[in-house]
Design a protein around this motif. Structure first.
Motif, short mmCIF file in Angstrom:
data_model
loop_
_atom_site.label_atom_id
_atom_site.label_comp_id
_atom_site.label_asym_id
_atom_site.label_seq_id
_atom_site.Cartn_x
_atom_site.Cartn_y
_atom_site.Cartn_z
N ARG A 43 9.87 77.40 74.55
CA ARG A 43 8.05 76.57 73.78
C ARG A 43 7.77 77.61 72.78
O ARG A 43 6.43 76.87 72.11
N ARG A 44 7.76 78.90 72.39
CA ARG A 44 6.82 79.20 71.35
C ARG A 44 7.17 79.11 70.56
O ARG A 44 6.91 79.10 69.71
N LEU A 45 8.54 79.40 70.23
CA LEU A 45 9.30 79.08 68.20
C LEU A 45 9.13 78.39 68.63
O LEU A 45 9.13 77.00 67.35
N ILE A 46 9.31 76.76 69.33
CA ILE A 46 8.66 75.36 68.96
C ILE A 46 7.33 75.54 68.86
O ILE A 46 7.42 74.41 67.44
N GLY A 47 6.72 76.09 69.39
CA GLY A 47 4.96 75.49 68.34
C GLY A 47 5.02 76.17 67.60
O GLY A 47 4.36 74.98 66.59
N PHE A 48 5.57 77.36 67.41
CA PHE A 48 5.30 78.23 65.57
C PHE A 48 6.40 76.71 64.74
O PHE A 48 5.48 76.97 63.77
N VAL A 49 7.31 75.84 65.12
CA VAL A 49 8.26 75.20 64.26
C VAL A 49 7.10 74.23 63.71
O VAL A 49 7.16 73.64 63.00
N GLY A 50 6.38 74.13 65.14
CA GLY A 50 5.12 72.58 64.74
C GLY A 50 4.25 73.21 64.64
O GLY A 50 4.26 72.18 62.86
N TRP A 51 3.96 74.26 63.21
CA TRP A 51 3.07 74.90 62.90
C TRP A 51 3.26 74.55 61.43
O TRP A 51 2.80 74.20 60.85
N LEU A 52 4.46 75.01 61.25
CA LEU A 52 5.12 75.71 59.79
C LEU A 52 5.63 73.67 59.38
O LEU A 52 5.37 73.78 58.58
N THR A 53 6.15 72.80 60.46
CA THR A 53 6.34 71.94 59.78
C THR A 53 5.17 71.20 59.95
O THR A 53 5.02 69.61 58.56
N GLY A 54 3.95 71.04 60.70
CA GLY A 54 2.82 70.55 59.87
C GLY A 54 2.24 70.71 58.39
O GLY A 54 1.46 70.21 57.35
N LEU A 55 2.39 71.94 58.23
CA LEU A 55 2.27 73.03 56.73
C LEU A 55 2.94 72.36 56.14
O LEU A 55 3.07 71.83 54.56
N LEU A 56 3.87 71.96 56.12
CA LEU A 56 5.06 71.35 54.82
C LEU A 56 4.90 69.69 55.45
O LEU A 56 4.87 69.21 53.80
N GLY A 57 4.32 68.81 55.84
CA GLY A 57 3.93 67.76 55.92
C GLY A 57 2.97 67.18 54.83
O GLY A 57 2.50 67.01 54.08
N VAL A 58 1.98 68.42 55.58
CA VAL A 58 0.55 67.89 54.06
C VAL A 58 1.04 68.55 52.94
O VAL A 58 0.30 68.07 51.48
N ALA A 59 1.71 69.58 52.53
CA ALA A 59 2.41 70.34 50.74
C ALA A 59 3.00 69.40 50.29
O ALA A 59 3.35 68.51 49.54
N LEU A 60 3.74 68.44 51.68
CA LEU A 60 4.44 66.99 50.99
C LEU A 60 4.33 65.90 50.57
O LEU A 60 4.16 65.09 49.29
N PHE A 74 1.80 62.77 45.99
CA PHE A 74 1.17 61.92 45.35
C PHE A 74 1.55 62.82 44.06
O PHE A 74 1.22 62.14 42.84
N ALA A 75 1.26 64.29 43.85
CA ALA A 75 0.46 64.76 42.80
C ALA A 75 1.52 64.07 41.19
O ALA A 75 1.67 64.49 40.17
N ILE A 76 3.17 64.24 42.22
CA ILE A 76 4.52 64.21 40.51
C ILE A 76 4.36 62.53 40.59
O ILE A 76 5.33 62.06 40.24
N GLY A 77 3.85 61.31 41.39
CA GLY A 77 4.09 60.26 41.35
C GLY A 77 5.05 58.88 41.97
O GLY A 77 5.44 57.99 41.56
N MET A 78 5.40 59.93 43.30
CA MET A 78 6.67 59.05 43.96
C MET A 78 4.98 57.95 44.36
O MET A 78 3.85 57.68 44.24
N PRO A 79 6.47 56.57 44.59
CA PRO A 79 5.43 55.24 44.60
C PRO A 79 4.70 55.94 46.23
O PRO A 79 4.95 56.60 46.78
N ALA A 80 3.62 55.21 46.38
CA ALA A 80 2.60 55.41 47.34
C ALA A 80 3.50 54.86 49.17
O ALA A 80 3.02 55.87 49.42
#
Length: 137
Positions: free
Chosen positions: A82-99, A104-110
């Motif tokens: 569960r602790r590693l899963i929580g950490f993976v969740g946080w990393l996934t959230g950062l990935l989602g923000v970065a994606l 939007f920056a590179i002009g992918m379709p909306a």
């Protein structure tokens, strides 16, 4: 939410997400003509037939598949991990923000931009929230 319910929902969510990511292994071996057809269907630029484009598309698919298998492994025992899963969740959230920013920056379709990053952030939030509610092993 009760700890037992959180455990079941978290396991289900991880299995679904892990299986989706692991299925990317098929795109790593997909014929280039199929990749080009997918590119046209999605309404993005034609896929270049260069060694770098081939490497990037196929290696990214393998990275997704690799991580998907890891998530499936973690889903086998959410209490113990569960602790590693929580950490993976946080990393996934950062990935989602970065994606989201990248799309939007590179002009992918909306539809692509809204359909990739924001759902990733929501799934990440759910993973973190559920992992905090699971009883330790």
């Amino acid at each position: 939410m009760q700890a037992a319910s959180a455990e079941k929902v978290l396991k289900w969510l991880l299995v679904v997400l892990g299986a989706m990511a692991a299925s990317a292994v098929f795109t790593a071996v997909m014929p280039t003509a199929w990749m080009e057809a997918c590119s046209r269907w999605l309404g993005v630029e034609p896929l270049p037939r260069t060694p770098l484009a081939q490497y990037l598309t196929r290696s990214l698919s393998l990275v997704y598949a690799h991580l998907g298998v890891l998530v499936l492994y973690l889903a086998r025992d959410v209490r113990r991990h569960r602790r590693l899963i929580g950490f993976v969740g946080w990393l996934t959230g950062l990935l989602g923000v970065a994606l989201t920013v990248l799309d939007f920056a590179i002009g992918m379709p909306a539809s692509w931009s809204w359909g990739e990053g924001p759902p990733t952030v929501l799934c990440a939030w759910a993973i973190v929230w559920l992992a905090r509610r699971v009883r330790p092993a």
